[in-house]
Scaffold this active site. Structure first.
Site, PDB file in Angstrom:
ATOM      1  CG  ASP A  13      81.037   2.151 -80.277  1.00 27.95           C
ATOM      2  OD1 ASP A  13      81.450   2.351 -81.433  1.00 27.95           O
ATOM      3  OD2 ASP A  13      81.378   1.172 -79.595  1.00 27.95           O
ATOM      4  N   GLY A  16      79.708   3.003 -87.623  1.00 24.27           N
ATOM      5  CA  GLY A  16      80.156   2.115 -88.700  1.00 24.27           C
ATOM      6  C   GLY A  16      79.180   0.973 -88.909  1.00 24.27           C
ATOM      7  CD1 TRP A  18      72.095   3.424 -87.531  1.00 22.92           C
ATOM      8  CD2 TRP A  18      73.008   4.328 -89.367  1.00 22.92           C
ATOM      9  NE1 TRP A  18      71.138   4.193 -88.137  1.00 22.92           N
ATOM     10  CE2 TRP A  18      71.672   4.760 -89.267  1.00 22.92           C
ATOM     11  CE3 TRP A  18      73.778   4.781 -90.444  1.00 22.92           C
ATOM     12  CZ2 TRP A  18      71.085   5.623 -90.194  1.00 22.92           C
ATOM     13  CZ3 TRP A  18      73.199   5.625 -91.371  1.00 22.92           C
ATOM     14  CH2 TRP A  18      71.863   6.034 -91.237  1.00 22.92           C
ATOM     15  CG  HIS A  30      81.798   8.284 -89.154  1.00 21.51           C
ATOM     16  ND1 HIS A  30      81.782   7.763 -87.877  1.00 21.51           N
ATOM     17  CD2 HIS A  30      82.750   7.578 -89.823  1.00 21.51           C
ATOM     18  CE1 HIS A  30      82.690   6.805 -87.781  1.00 21.51           C
ATOM     19  NE2 HIS A  30      83.292   6.660 -88.945  1.00 21.51           N
ATOM     20  CD1 TRP A  62      95.433  10.404 -83.040  1.00 24.69           C
ATOM     21  CD2 TRP A  62      95.042  11.247 -85.082  1.00 24.69           C
ATOM     22  NE1 TRP A  62      95.148  11.742 -82.900  1.00 24.69           N
ATOM     23  CE2 TRP A  62      94.915  12.289 -84.130  1.00 24.69           C
ATOM     24  CE3 TRP A  62      94.842  11.547 -86.433  1.00 24.69           C
ATOM     25  CZ2 TRP A  62      94.595  13.598 -84.488  1.00 24.69           C
ATOM     26  CZ3 TRP A  62      94.523  12.850 -86.797  1.00 24.69           C
ATOM     27  CH2 TRP A  62      94.405  13.849 -85.830  1.00 24.69           C
ATOM     28  CG  LEU A 124      75.291  22.084 -73.125  1.00 24.16           C
ATOM     29  CD1 LEU A 124      75.004  21.049 -72.044  1.00 24.16           C
ATOM     30  CD2 LEU A 124      74.833  21.524 -74.465  1.00 24.16           C
ATOM     31  CB  ILE A 182      85.791   2.704 -69.666  1.00 26.64           C
ATOM     32  CG1 ILE A 182      84.845   2.171 -68.566  1.00 26.64           C
ATOM     33  CG2 ILE A 182      86.122   4.160 -69.406  1.00 26.64           C
ATOM     34  CD1 ILE A 182      83.490   2.845 -68.491  1.00 26.64           C
TER      35      ILE A 182
HETATM   36  C1  FPP Z   1      82.055   5.533 -83.299  1.00 23.83           C
HETATM   37  O1  FPP Z   1      81.579   4.858 -84.408  1.00 23.83           O
HETATM   38  C2  FPP Z   1      82.258   6.957 -83.405  1.00 23.83           C
HETATM   39  C3  FPP Z   1      83.448   7.602 -83.664  1.00 23.83           C
HETATM   40  C4  FPP Z   1      84.676   6.954 -84.104  1.00 23.83           C
HETATM   41  C5  FPP Z   1      83.553   9.032 -83.454  1.00 23.83           C
HETATM   42  C6  FPP Z   1      82.898   9.860 -84.526  1.00 23.83           C
HETATM   43  C7  FPP Z   1      81.719  10.543 -83.974  1.00 23.83           C
HETATM   44  C8  FPP Z   1      80.887  11.231 -84.755  1.00 23.83           C
HETATM   45  C9  FPP Z   1      81.104  11.369 -86.215  1.00 23.83           C
HETATM   46  C10 FPP Z   1      79.696  11.886 -84.181  1.00 23.83           C
HETATM   47  C11 FPP Z   1      79.927  13.215 -83.496  1.00 23.83           C
HETATM   48  C12 FPP Z   1      80.820  14.177 -84.110  1.00 23.83           C
HETATM   49  C13 FPP Z   1      80.832  15.500 -83.786  1.00 23.83           C
HETATM   50  C14 FPP Z   1      81.704  16.392 -84.563  1.00 23.83           C
HETATM   51  C15 FPP Z   1      80.028  16.078 -82.705  1.00 23.83           C
HETATM   52  P1  FPP Z   1      82.436   3.649 -84.968  1.00 23.83           P
HETATM   53  O2  FPP Z   1      83.005   4.067 -86.266  1.00 23.83           O
HETATM   54  O3  FPP Z   1      83.455   3.220 -83.955  1.00 23.83           O
HETATM   55  O4  FPP Z   1      81.329   2.569 -85.134  1.00 23.83           O
HETATM   56  P2  FPP Z   1      81.557   0.996 -85.196  1.00 23.83           P
HETATM   57  O5  FPP Z   1      82.057   0.568 -83.834  1.00 23.83           O
HETATM   58  O6  FPP Z   1      80.191   0.464 -85.494  1.00 23.83           O
HETATM   59  O7  FPP Z   1      82.541   0.723 -86.302  1.00 23.83           O
END
Ligand code: FPP
Length: 229
Positions: A13, A16, A18, A30, A62, A124, A182
């Site tokens: 998490d 965004g 960051w 991302h 989604w 792994l 969670i």
């Molecule tokens: C949370 O950040 C992350 C996600 C929504 C999932 C995306 C994950 C990745 C791009 C990294 C790993 C991907 C792969 C293919 C291994 P957020 O957008 O919710 O952050 P925020 O809470 O700060 O807005």
């Protein structure tokens, strides 16, 4: 000291935020998140962790703006294309949990190809949770068990009908970015998992942070509801 965890599950998490802190578009967060994930896969393998489950896309994701969903799908496709040879060379076996049939067909094909190409990996197992939500997974498991003619479902039978049937329950859950939730992740499987929360935003989560989380886990006392001797 506990032995090292056999299965680590991560909620990655903070991508965004960051990006926002740096005045950059969310997609850049991302992109850096994918690179952080790649480094953590490598490190987990070096540490001898057999199973790593990453929450890469939730069923709630989604609902994000269409542009961000498309960018995330593109990142996933790029990850599969660019990291496949490295996974094969390092003995990393790819697997997925979640409703992957909702993903774009091109991504489904890339996933199927990578899963097949990495199937012989023994160091792994990297499990990507994609279009994943735990409540939906539990409902699917109940439907599978009912279809198999099981009417009085036991915990073991439910576990065996989950998407994660082939894997042990996580020993350690890590969530980054200072959120203490969670978020519908592996609800059934986390029953006795040790929880580790850190303020680090996912793109900054480094191999050293993983080492710290594992060390903290190894110092915990795990009683599984019993008393210590
Ligand atoms: C949370 O950040 C992350 C996600 C929504 C999932 C995306 C994950 C990745 C791009 C990294 C790993 C991907 C792969 C293919 C291994 P957020 O957008 O919710 O952050 P925020 O809470 O700060 O807005």
């Amino acid at each position: 000291m506990n032995p090292p965890p056999q299965h680590i599950a991560i909620i990655m998490d903070g991508n965004g935020r960051w990006a926002q802190h740096k005045g950059l578009p969310r997609i850049v967060g991302h992109q850096h998140g994918v690179e952080a994930a790649d480094a953590i896969v490598t490190t987990a393998r070096e540490f001898g962790i057999p199973y790593l489950t990453l929450f890469a896309f939730s069923d709630e994701n989604w609902g994000r703006p269409r542009e961000e969903v498309e960018q995330l799908m593109q990142l996933l496709a790029d990850f599969l294309r660019t990291k496949r040879d490295k996974m094969i060379a390092n003995g990393v076996r790819l697997a997925t949990i979640g409703e992957t049939d909702r993903l774009p067909v091109t991504v489904q094909h890339s996933l199927a190809e990578t899963i097949e190409a990495t199937a012989a990996g023994t160091s792994l197992t990297l499990i990507l949770a994609l279009s994943y939500g735990a409540r939906a997974e539990i409902c699917r498991a109940v439907r599978r068990a009912m279809t198999a003619g099981i009417s009085e479902i036991t915990p073991d039978q439910l576990s065996a009908a989950l998407d994660t049937a082939a894997y042990p329950d996580p020993d350690l859950l890590i969530r980054t970015s200072g959120e203490y939730r969670i978020s519908n992740y592996l609800l059934w499987q986390l029953a006795y998992t040790e929880l580790y929360f850190t303020d680090i935003l996912w793109p900054d989560f480094s191999p050293e942070h993983l080492r710290e989380a594992i060390a903290a886990y190894q110092r915990r006392e795990r009683r599984f509801g019993r008393v210590t001797a």
